[in-house]
Design an enzyme around this catalytic site. Structure first.
Site, mmCIF file in Angstrom:
data_model
loop_
_atom_site.group_PDB
_atom_site.id
_atom_site.type_symbol
_atom_site.label_atom_id
_atom_site.label_comp_id
_atom_site.label_asym_id
_atom_site.label_seq_id
_atom_site.Cartn_x
_atom_site.Cartn_y
_atom_site.Cartn_z
ATOM 1 N N ASP A 16 36.738 46.161 41.768
ATOM 2 C CA ASP A 16 37.085 44.805 41.325
ATOM 3 C C ASP A 16 36.037 44.176 40.411
ATOM 4 O OD1 ASP A 16 39.371 45.035 42.907
ATOM 5 O OD2 ASP A 16 38.347 44.184 44.653
ATOM 6 N N LYS A 19 37.457 45.939 35.701
ATOM 7 C CA LYS A 19 37.758 47.126 34.874
ATOM 8 C C LYS A 19 39.002 46.910 34.032
ATOM 9 C CE LYS A 19 37.784 49.551 38.650
ATOM 10 N NZ LYS A 19 37.188 48.638 39.630
ATOM 11 N N GLY A 43 43.824 47.732 41.910
ATOM 12 C CA GLY A 43 44.537 46.575 41.381
ATOM 13 C C GLY A 43 43.741 46.085 40.189
ATOM 14 N N HIS A 44 44.256 46.305 39.005
ATOM 15 C CA HIS A 44 43.530 45.958 37.774
ATOM 16 C C HIS A 44 44.264 44.825 37.060
ATOM 17 C CE1 HIS A 44 41.655 50.278 37.610
ATOM 18 N NE2 HIS A 44 41.364 49.618 38.709
ATOM 19 N N GLN A 223 38.346 51.879 41.490
ATOM 20 C CA GLN A 223 37.319 51.649 42.517
ATOM 21 C C GLN A 223 35.926 51.532 41.862
ATOM 22 O OE1 GLN A 223 39.827 54.395 43.413
ATOM 23 N NE2 GLN A 223 40.927 52.551 43.933
HETATM 24 P P1 GDP Z 1 39.318 45.618 38.619
HETATM 25 O O1 GDP Z 1 39.913 46.187 39.855
HETATM 26 O O2 GDP Z 1 37.927 46.110 38.385
HETATM 27 O O3 GDP Z 1 40.188 45.782 37.408
HETATM 28 O O4 GDP Z 1 39.174 44.044 38.872
HETATM 29 P P2 GDP Z 1 40.330 43.083 39.481
HETATM 30 O O5 GDP Z 1 41.319 42.824 38.432
HETATM 31 O O6 GDP Z 1 40.808 43.602 40.789
HETATM 32 O O7 GDP Z 1 39.463 41.823 39.826
HETATM 33 C C1 GDP Z 1 38.754 41.120 38.865
HETATM 34 C C2 GDP Z 1 39.260 39.671 38.858
HETATM 35 O O8 GDP Z 1 38.377 38.870 38.095
HETATM 36 C C3 GDP Z 1 40.613 39.532 38.182
HETATM 37 O O9 GDP Z 1 41.315 38.493 38.797
HETATM 38 C C4 GDP Z 1 40.250 39.165 36.743
HETATM 39 O O10 GDP Z 1 41.267 38.392 36.102
HETATM 40 C C5 GDP Z 1 39.019 38.319 36.960
HETATM 41 N N1 GDP Z 1 38.016 38.372 35.880
HETATM 42 C C6 GDP Z 1 37.648 39.423 35.106
HETATM 43 N N2 GDP Z 1 36.614 39.070 34.294
HETATM 44 C C7 GDP Z 1 36.328 37.789 34.590
HETATM 45 C C8 GDP Z 1 35.341 36.868 34.129
HETATM 46 O O11 GDP Z 1 34.497 37.162 33.294
HETATM 47 N N3 GDP Z 1 35.338 35.616 34.700
HETATM 48 C C9 GDP Z 1 36.238 35.242 35.642
HETATM 49 N N4 GDP Z 1 36.149 34.021 36.142
HETATM 50 N N5 GDP Z 1 37.178 36.082 36.104
HETATM 51 C C10 GDP Z 1 37.206 37.344 35.596
HETATM 52 P P1 IMO Z 2 39.956 48.672 42.125
HETATM 53 O O1 IMO Z 2 40.324 49.850 41.250
HETATM 54 C C1 IMO Z 2 38.163 47.168 45.805
HETATM 55 C C2 IMO Z 2 38.362 49.805 49.301
HETATM 56 C C3 IMO Z 2 39.207 49.293 50.447
HETATM 57 C C4 IMO Z 2 38.458 49.926 51.632
HETATM 58 C C5 IMO Z 2 38.048 51.285 51.078
HETATM 59 C C6 IMO Z 2 38.991 52.430 51.451
HETATM 60 O O2 IMO Z 2 40.907 47.543 42.049
HETATM 61 O O3 IMO Z 2 38.538 48.289 41.907
HETATM 62 P P2 IMO Z 2 41.430 53.104 50.589
HETATM 63 O O4 IMO Z 2 42.721 52.354 50.652
HETATM 64 O O5 IMO Z 2 40.992 53.483 49.223
HETATM 65 O O6 IMO Z 2 41.405 54.270 51.545
HETATM 66 O O7 IMO Z 2 40.343 52.052 51.172
HETATM 67 O O8 IMO Z 2 38.025 51.151 49.663
HETATM 68 N N1 IMO Z 2 39.054 49.860 47.999
HETATM 69 C C7 IMO Z 2 38.873 48.977 47.020
HETATM 70 N N2 IMO Z 2 38.141 47.848 46.987
HETATM 71 N N3 IMO Z 2 38.838 47.574 44.715
HETATM 72 C C8 IMO Z 2 39.547 48.722 44.733
HETATM 73 O O9 IMO Z 2 40.130 49.238 43.622
HETATM 74 C C9 IMO Z 2 39.630 49.454 45.928
HETATM 75 N N4 IMO Z 2 40.256 50.586 46.299
HETATM 76 C C10 IMO Z 2 39.887 50.831 47.552
HETATM 77 O O10 IMO Z 2 39.191 47.891 50.512
HETATM 78 O O11 IMO Z 2 37.289 49.210 51.898
HETATM 79 MG MG MG Z 3 40.838 45.552 41.591
#
Ligand code: GDP
Ligand code: IMO
Ligand code: MG
Length: 431
Positions: A16, A19, A43-44, A223
């Site tokens: 998170d 990415k 979840g991206h 991840q």
């Molecule tokens: P990922 O799994 O690495 O793709 O990240 P996620 O999408 O799960 O979580 C990142 C969250 O932060 C999302 O809700 C993005 O919209 C948000 N986000 C990304 N970059 C920024 C930033 O620079 N500032 C803020 N406030 N939110 C951001």
């Molecule tokens: P993105 O790509 C954050 C965490 C889960 C748990 C551990 C194992 O969005 O960054 P799993 O279901 O993979 O067996 O769970 O890994 N986890 C993540 N945490 N972002 C993710 O993906 C994750 N994918 C798995 O919360 O702690």
């Molecule tokens: Mg994510």
């Protein structure tokens, strides 16, 4: 950064890091975007104006109309992928997708088993996303998994009669009779898989041909390094390798083709699920990060634990991935917090160390040693591109310089908000 033919983008923390957002920005200059590990645990998020997209399996390059590839290292839940495809089509997005014929499928057995295993662990649970990730990778390694190619060649009702490891564990260890008969399950599952067959092909061969004709390929990690099955905070990890090396094994592309790695790091730390987190903040500052950063899981909606930036962990993740370049995200979330703390060392049982311990138990005994840095009050979020990097508050530039000094990597991008437009590319760094 010189433009290279391939770029691997990876998370450097516990996932998170942003990415989805960074890959979306970068993919403008690439022809193909490839996922190489993980599954629908990811979840991206991509935000473009008033539109929000959340991707689970689909590479985020799809919103820019790029060719997207799901490599053999990904575990695919056909139901989730079909939902994503439908949602994108109804949003008017054209899909040019290739799925590796060697990718493993997540079956309903594995999803059920993930849930049962978590429940059985009680308060020792990992906090998985319950998407069947662990059991599917286990079955893959145990050589009882089911792959797309099994459906292409039609020989395989066999996988259901083989008593997959997950199915027999559900019945024999957890004492639960699986609800549907094999035949019913096979019919619904295989009809979903068959809908995906038009996209299925040889991923490694395809990418090699594209490299040979000069296409630029972006590899989108899922991840993060600290969730890596080998190098993360085991056992509180996911079940795949999330470091850059997996871009080769997860696609069938030789590592000789892969020449550049960009790591993504939030300006602070977050973690979903259980496991050690030395710099975690269970106080008002942690709450503030959670609220300002909207730190709630994209897949499960769970609140993410928050804490100060950990440079011991970051240096470790950079070494594992070989990141010359960094993207620092969510710096806006730290606005108004003063002073800021950054962990530069651990004290473990009275011994100061900058090494990342292998043992999660040892890591949970680590007391962070902090440096304090001056915070900044506000970042003007309006049109940051026109404001430019040099107009960022000097305290923020100090914070970024400090990260560069300690890690030895160069910051190439700074993200100051969730929208695609809220992104600063550091001058003279060409990606
Ligand atoms: P990922 O799994 O690495 O793709 O990240 P996620 O999408 O799960 O979580 C990142 C969250 O932060 C999302 O809700 C993005 O919209 C948000 N986000 C990304 N970059 C920024 C930033 O620079 N500032 C803020 N406030 N939110 C951001
Ligand atoms: P993105 O790509 C954050 C965490 C889960 C748990 C551990 C194992 O969005 O960054 P799993 O279901 O993979 O067996 O769970 O890994 N986890 C993540 N945490 N972002 C993710 O993906 C994750 N994918 C798995 O919360 O702690
Ligand atoms: Mg994510």
């Amino acid at each position: 950064m010189n433009s290279s033919q391939s770029l691997i983008v990876v998370g450097l923390q516990w996932g998170d890091e942003g990415k989805g957002k960074i890959v979306d920005v970068l993919s403008e200059k690439f022809d193909i975007v490839v996922r190489f590990q993980g599954g629908s645990n990811a979840g991206h998020t991509v935000i473009i104006g008033d539109k929000t997209y959340k991707f689970r399996i689909m590479p985020t390059g799809v919103v820019r109309g790029k060719k997207v590839v799901i490599g053999n290292g990904v575990v695919v839940d056909p139901v989730v992928l079909l939902e994503e495809i439908e949602a994108l089509k109804s949003a008017g997005i054209d899909i040019d997708l290739l799925i590796s014929d060697r990718a493993h499928l997540i079956t309903p057995y594995q999803i059920q088993l993930d849930d049962l295993m978590e429940t059985a662990k009680g308060n020792q649970k990992l906090g998985t996303t319950k998407r069947g990730i662990g059991p599917t990778y286990s079955d893959k390694v145990s050589r009882v998994g089911v792959r797309f190619c099994d459906f292409v060649h039609h020989k395989s009702k066999q996988w259901l009669t083989l008593e997959s490891s997950s199915k027999s564990q559900i019945e024999k260890i957890h004492g639960i009779k699986v609800e549907n008969s094999d035949a019913t399950l096979f019919d619904s599952f295989s009809s979903n898989v068959r809908k995906l067959l038009p996209y299925v092909g040889d991923c490694g061969e395809y990418l090699e041909s594209k490299f040979n004709t000069g296409s630029r390929v972006l590899f989108e990690g899922a991840q993060g390094a600290l969730l890596d099955i080998d190098h993360g905070t085991y056992p509180f990890v996911t079940s795949s390798n999330c470091v850059s090396a997996a871009a080769s094994t997860g696609t069938g592309v030789s590592f000789n083709r892969l020449n550049s790695v960009l790591g993504i790091c939030k300006a602070y730390m977050t973690r979903v699920g259980t496991g050690p987190f030395p710099t975690e903040l269970n106080d008002e500052v942690g709450k503030r990060m959670q609220n300002q950063g909207r730190e709630f899981g994209t897949v499960t909606g769970r609140p993410r634990r928050c804490g100060w930036l950990d440079l011991v962990a970051l240096k470790y993740a950079i070494r594992l991935n070989g990141c010359r370049y960094l993207a620092i995200t969510k710096v806006d979330v730290l606005s108004g917090i003063n002073p800021l703390k950054v962990c530069v060392e651990y004290d473990i049982d009275g011994i100061e160390t900058r090494s990342y311990p292998a043992s999660a138990e040892l890591l949970s005994d680590a007391t962070p040693v902090y440096d304090k840095l001056e915070g900044w009050s506000e970042i003007n979020m309006i049109s940051p591109k026109s404001k430019g990097f040099s107009n960022l508050p000097h305290q923020l530039r100090n914070y970024l310089n400090f990260i560069e000094e300690i890690t030895g990597s160069q910051i190439a991008m700074v993200s100051v908000g969730p929208d695609r437009a809220d992104t600063l590319l550091v001058p003279d760094v060409q990606i």
